[in-house]
Design a protein around this motif. Structure first.
Motif, short mmCIF file in Angstrom:
data_model
loop_
_atom_site.label_atom_id
_atom_site.label_comp_id
_atom_site.label_asym_id
_atom_site.label_seq_id
_atom_site.Cartn_x
_atom_site.Cartn_y
_atom_site.Cartn_z
N TYR A 149 -24.11 -16.36 -41.12
CA TYR A 149 -25.22 -16.33 -40.16
C TYR A 149 -26.29 -15.41 -40.72
N TYR A 164 -27.44 -20.67 -39.05
CA TYR A 164 -26.05 -20.88 -39.45
C TYR A 164 -26.06 -21.73 -40.71
N TRP A 198 -21.34 -11.68 -31.72
CA TRP A 198 -20.93 -12.99 -32.26
C TRP A 198 -19.53 -13.41 -31.81
N ILE A 203 -23.56 -16.51 -30.80
CA ILE A 203 -24.34 -15.56 -31.58
C ILE A 203 -25.58 -15.17 -30.79
N HIS A 224 -17.34 -21.71 -35.52
CA HIS A 224 -17.44 -20.28 -35.78
C HIS A 224 -16.40 -19.84 -36.80
#
Length: 342
Positions: A149, A164, A198, A203, A224
């Motif tokens: 990220y 991302y 996060w 996020i 994630h």
């Protein structure tokens, strides 16, 4: 059952009773308080640092008085944060969409080889004109091909963006982002507080000192990954000065390091002083959550169990004293020995 304080655990009414029990904690606070279950956060705003410190101390004293009245004992050393100060300046136009090796431009904020895998938020202050970058990477070794990220704060001081990126191919399908208008969010001459969280792929970037308050931009990622390293930089030829607090995960594995310093005694807070063997001294410290290391004198069999004076740590003072040796607790195998690297 004879209860002097608290509520019985495991009961049907236990959760409700504990809320009643702690609900008065925030009554006398002068700051803005937020309570959820047994967690309480207090926030303050002030025109200068001196006033802010005074307000915080007043509320800490109010909290202490409430605890004494209700027979509650706080543990201020339950978590420890290391403060890292860095200056950054990249003389180029760098971001996750156009720079394959972006990790090479970032300064790793993890002092002492800390394990960041259990952390889900970051608090920091930054003084910069624009273009502050925070990288949350899946790689331990600055590998830009791993998922990451990028949180871009104040792009040209107009927008803030969360990117991302799945890899370093820079192909259109390898990244996605969300942005918000954040005009003049940074200041060239003033440190401003921010937070990033996060947890579970949610996020968020926000301002202030309370996580989940004053959200600027957010991004939900169903794919994630575990954040294993964190880096920061400022781009576009702009200087950035950062003050960052990193939480120390409690992953003690039974190892102490003497830091190769003989005849040295640490000046941390002594929480207990006993006469015992070196083995018992180390065992006593290892079994204590608050003990971060110990001083030991082998000639006298004297042991001093040590703790941090504050839960925000910038250094560990020590002095020379014959016959003594300081041993630091290591929180990540044999690497994250705070007493040896601060």
């Amino acid at each position: 059952m004879n209860l002097k304080a608290g509520v019985p655990q495991g009961s049907v009414l236990g959760l409700f009773l504990v809320l009643i029990f702690i609900n008065g904690n925030a009554d006398d606070m002068i700051g803005l308080s937020r309570m959820y279950a047994d967690d309480t956060s207090i926030g303050h705003t002030a025109p200068d640092e001196t006033t802010l410190q005074s307000m915080i101390n007043i509320d800490l004293q109010n909290n202490y008085s409430w605890a004494n009245d209700w027979l509650v004992k706080f543990n201020p050393n339950k978590s420890v944060h290391i403060t890292t100060n860095v200056s950054t300046k990249v003389n180029d136009y760098v971001d996750a969409l156009g720079t394959a090796d972006i990790m090479n431009y970032a300064i790793d904020i993890s002092r002492c080889n800390l394990d960041l895998s259990g952390i889900t938020s970051l608090m920091f202050e930054i003084k910069a004109c624009d273009n502050g970058h925070v990288l949350l990477s899946n790689s331990y070794v600055r590998d830009s091909s791993k998922p990451l990220y990028e949180i871009l704060i104040g792009e040209d001081n107009y927008y803030s963006v969360i990117f991302y990126r799945t890899d370093d191919s820079l192909e259109p399908g390898s990244y996605i982002f969300n942005q918000s208008n954040t005009y003049n969010i940074l200041n060239c001459n003033v440190y401003l507080p921010f937070w990033i969280s996060w947890a579970d792929g949610d996020i968020k970037l926000g301002t202030g000192i309370l996580v989940d308050e004053n959200v600027l931009v957010s991004f939900m990622n169903p794919h994630h990954f575990e954040v294993r390293s964190i880096g920061v930089f400022t781009s576009h030829y702009k200087l950035g000065i950062w003050t960052i607090q990193v939480e120390v995960s409690d992953k003690f594995t039974g190892y102490f390091d003497s830091c190769s310093m003989e005849n040295t005694k640490s000046d941390m807070v002594v929480v207990d002083a006993i006469k015992c063997s070196a083995m018992r001294c180390a065992t006593s410290c290892g079994m204590s959550k608050t003990c971060m290391g110990y001083n030991f004198n082998s000639a006298m069999n004297r042991c001093e169990l040590l703790s941090f004076e504050s839960n925000v740590v910038t250094d560990i003072p020590n002095h020379l004293e014959a016959g003594w040796r300081f041993y630091s607790k290591c929180n990540n195998g044999k690497t994250a020995c705070l007493g040896c690297c601060l």
